[in-house]
Write a protein that holds these residues in place. Structure first.
Motif, mmCIF file in Angstrom:
data_model
loop_
_atom_site.group_PDB
_atom_site.id
_atom_site.type_symbol
_atom_site.label_atom_id
_atom_site.label_comp_id
_atom_site.label_asym_id
_atom_site.label_seq_id
_atom_site.Cartn_x
_atom_site.Cartn_y
_atom_site.Cartn_z
ATOM 1 N N TRP A 182 0.851 -1.210 -0.119
ATOM 2 C CA TRP A 182 -0.002 -0.161 -0.057
ATOM 3 C C TRP A 182 0.856 1.307 0.199
ATOM 4 N N GLY A 183 0.744 1.867 -1.053
ATOM 5 C CA GLY A 183 1.600 3.074 -1.186
ATOM 6 C C GLY A 183 3.086 3.158 -1.501
ATOM 7 N N TYR A 184 3.351 1.768 -1.750
ATOM 8 C CA TYR A 184 5.137 1.568 -2.078
ATOM 9 C C TYR A 184 5.114 0.600 -3.319
ATOM 10 N N GLN A 185 6.018 0.935 -4.062
ATOM 11 C CA GLN A 185 6.576 0.292 -5.190
ATOM 12 C C GLN A 185 8.089 0.070 -5.586
ATOM 13 N N LEU A 186 8.537 -1.098 -6.021
ATOM 14 C CA LEU A 186 9.900 -1.462 -6.221
ATOM 15 C C LEU A 186 10.182 -2.054 -7.542
ATOM 16 N N PHE A 187 10.743 -1.638 -8.558
ATOM 17 C CA PHE A 187 11.041 -2.347 -9.795
ATOM 18 C C PHE A 187 12.404 -2.767 -9.916
ATOM 19 N N VAL A 188 12.602 -3.998 -9.986
ATOM 20 C CA VAL A 188 14.010 -4.767 -10.257
ATOM 21 C C VAL A 188 14.171 -5.631 -11.359
ATOM 22 N N ASP A 189 15.235 -5.923 -11.825
ATOM 23 C CA ASP A 189 15.454 -6.713 -13.149
ATOM 24 C C ASP A 189 15.674 -8.207 -12.675
ATOM 25 N N LYS A 190 15.858 -8.382 -11.334
ATOM 26 C CA LYS A 190 16.146 -9.919 -11.313
ATOM 27 C C LYS A 190 15.235 -10.496 -9.869
ATOM 28 N N ALA A 191 14.916 -11.617 -9.970
ATOM 29 C CA ALA A 191 14.143 -12.024 -8.866
ATOM 30 C C ALA A 191 15.103 -12.006 -7.519
ATOM 31 N N THR A 192 16.152 -12.351 -7.939
ATOM 32 C CA THR A 192 17.597 -12.529 -6.974
ATOM 33 C C THR A 192 17.749 -11.282 -6.180
ATOM 34 N N ASP A 193 17.573 -10.029 -6.738
ATOM 35 C CA ASP A 193 18.023 -8.972 -6.234
ATOM 36 C C ASP A 193 17.665 -8.759 -4.602
ATOM 37 N N SER A 194 18.550 -8.272 -4.041
ATOM 38 C CA SER A 194 18.570 -8.388 -2.551
ATOM 39 C C SER A 194 17.429 -7.650 -1.809
ATOM 40 N N ARG A 195 17.061 -6.517 -2.767
ATOM 41 C CA ARG A 195 15.851 -5.586 -2.329
ATOM 42 C C ARG A 195 14.514 -6.387 -2.212
ATOM 43 N N VAL A 196 14.398 -7.561 -2.931
ATOM 44 C CA VAL A 196 13.265 -8.147 -3.011
ATOM 45 C C VAL A 196 12.732 -8.550 -1.694
ATOM 46 N N LYS A 197 13.549 -9.412 -1.186
ATOM 47 C CA LYS A 197 13.122 -9.855 0.149
ATOM 48 C C LYS A 197 13.136 -8.783 1.368
ATOM 49 N N ARG A 198 14.101 -7.807 0.995
ATOM 50 C CA ARG A 198 14.013 -6.695 1.714
ATOM 51 C C ARG A 198 12.606 -5.848 1.982
ATOM 52 N N PHE A 199 12.155 -5.650 0.672
ATOM 53 C CA PHE A 199 10.855 -5.018 0.551
ATOM 54 C C PHE A 199 9.717 -5.762 1.194
ATOM 55 N N ILE A 200 9.800 -7.208 1.126
ATOM 56 C CA ILE A 200 8.886 -8.030 1.357
ATOM 57 C C ILE A 200 8.876 -7.887 3.120
ATOM 58 N N LYS A 201 10.153 -8.036 3.827
ATOM 59 C CA LYS A 201 10.139 -8.233 5.169
ATOM 60 C C LYS A 201 9.697 -6.645 5.881
ATOM 61 N N ALA A 202 10.071 -5.364 5.023
ATOM 62 C CA ALA A 202 9.563 -4.289 5.665
ATOM 63 C C ALA A 202 8.172 -3.932 5.323
ATOM 64 N N LEU A 203 7.718 -4.428 4.668
ATOM 65 C CA LEU A 203 6.313 -3.701 4.342
ATOM 66 C C LEU A 203 5.026 -4.718 4.266
ATOM 67 N N ARG A 204 5.116 -6.102 4.548
ATOM 68 C CA ARG A 204 4.338 -7.223 4.646
ATOM 69 C C ARG A 204 3.697 -6.887 6.103
ATOM 70 N N LEU A 205 2.377 -6.539 6.187
ATOM 71 C CA LEU A 205 1.877 -6.196 7.503
ATOM 72 C C LEU A 205 2.557 -5.033 8.220
ATOM 73 N N ASN A 206 3.042 -4.329 7.538
ATOM 74 C CA ASN A 206 3.583 -2.971 8.198
ATOM 75 C C ASN A 206 2.912 -2.244 8.994
ATOM 76 N N GLN A 207 2.942 -2.050 10.544
ATOM 77 C CA GLN A 207 1.945 -1.329 11.333
ATOM 78 C C GLN A 207 1.621 -0.247 10.796
ATOM 79 N N LYS A 208 2.577 0.533 10.444
ATOM 80 C CA LYS A 208 2.508 2.045 10.123
ATOM 81 C C LYS A 208 1.844 2.093 8.647
ATOM 82 N N ASN A 209 2.016 1.105 7.866
ATOM 83 C CA ASN A 209 1.645 1.296 6.378
ATOM 84 C C ASN A 209 0.084 0.710 6.026
ATOM 85 N N THR A 210 -0.083 -0.246 7.036
ATOM 86 C CA THR A 210 -1.353 -0.922 6.700
ATOM 87 C C THR A 210 -2.659 -0.242 7.154
ATOM 88 N N PRO A 211 -3.425 0.326 6.114
ATOM 89 C CA PRO A 211 -4.786 0.998 6.441
ATOM 90 C C PRO A 211 -5.613 -0.125 7.449
#
Length: 235
Positions: A182-211
């Protein structure tokens, strides 16, 4: 005639007083004084204390660094390349909607959410249903159709069975992979990009971000009969 009681003049002891034997008490006193002087500067203890303090400072510094690194890792704003936009929540529409972002990351949406209990959809679903998932705290992973199988396997493992996560193909995606919350987006070229897991970790059920934190992500009926682009499930 020489006086037998006096030493002969010019002898080795002329003008010298006879040496007095040193008493045992004086010897002990001198040794005690030497020991006291040695104990006045306990260099061993000082060095040990310095080493302990240095180690303590190092441990504290390392702990602070680790905590700061964890905080940065969990902070979505610290993810390189991520974008953020604010949206009002709770606005339900039963019509086909247009979104400024592709894939969309918030805004009005269908009153029906797509099943997002770690669901891997083989086909693209309607935006309107997926956006409702984001409102509940889900992360929506999308990939360009034709993504190599090894990369698709990586994404499937990240999504499959992981509650509040969905994976779908997405036509016209500008990169191979994108991630939406919700409100966040990230584009990457590879599924193995380290930011993929980081995005999921940071934003799934994020208490500050989930309406609507705590809202369900299960919808068996939708999972059985998913929507298609342009035809959102409305009821």
């Amino acid at each position: 005639m020489t006086n037998p009681t006096k030493p002969a003049s010019g002898g080795p002891n002329k003008g010298q007083q006879p040496k007095r034997p040193v008493s045992k008490g004086a010897t002990r006193a001198a040794q005690s004084k030497k020991i006291v002087n040695q104990r006045q500067t306990p260099w061993g203890l000082i060095i040990a204390a310095i080493v302990i303090v240095a180690l303590a400072v190092g441990v504290v510094g390392y702990a602070v660094h680790q905590n700061r690194s964890k905080a940065d890792y969990a902070n979505p704003a610290k993810i390189p390349g991520i974008t953020h936009k604010s949206f009002p929540s709770g606005e339900h529409k039963t019509t086909v909607l247009s979104y400024a972002e592709s894939p969309p990351i918030g805004g009005p949406h269908s009153p029906i959410w797509a099943d997002c209990s770690g669901t891997v959809y083989p086909n693209q679903i309607a935006n309107e249903n997926a956006v409702h998932d984001l409102e509940h705290g889900a992360v929506w992973i999308t990939y360009k159709p034709g993504l190599p199988s090894d990369q698709l396997d990586v994404l499937t493992k990240l999504a499959s069975g992981q509650d509040y996560t969905i994976l779908t193909p997405y036509a016209g995606l500008k990169t191979n992979v994108s991630l939406q919350a919700w409100g966040y987006q990230l584009f990457v070229d590879k599924a193995t990009d380290s930011r993929v897991k980081r995005f999921i970790k940071a934003l799934r059920l994020n208490q500050k971000n989930t309406p609507e934190l705590g809202a369900s992500c299960s919808n068996p009926a939708f999972k059985t009969t998913p929507s298609t682009p342009g035809h959102p499930t409305e009821s």
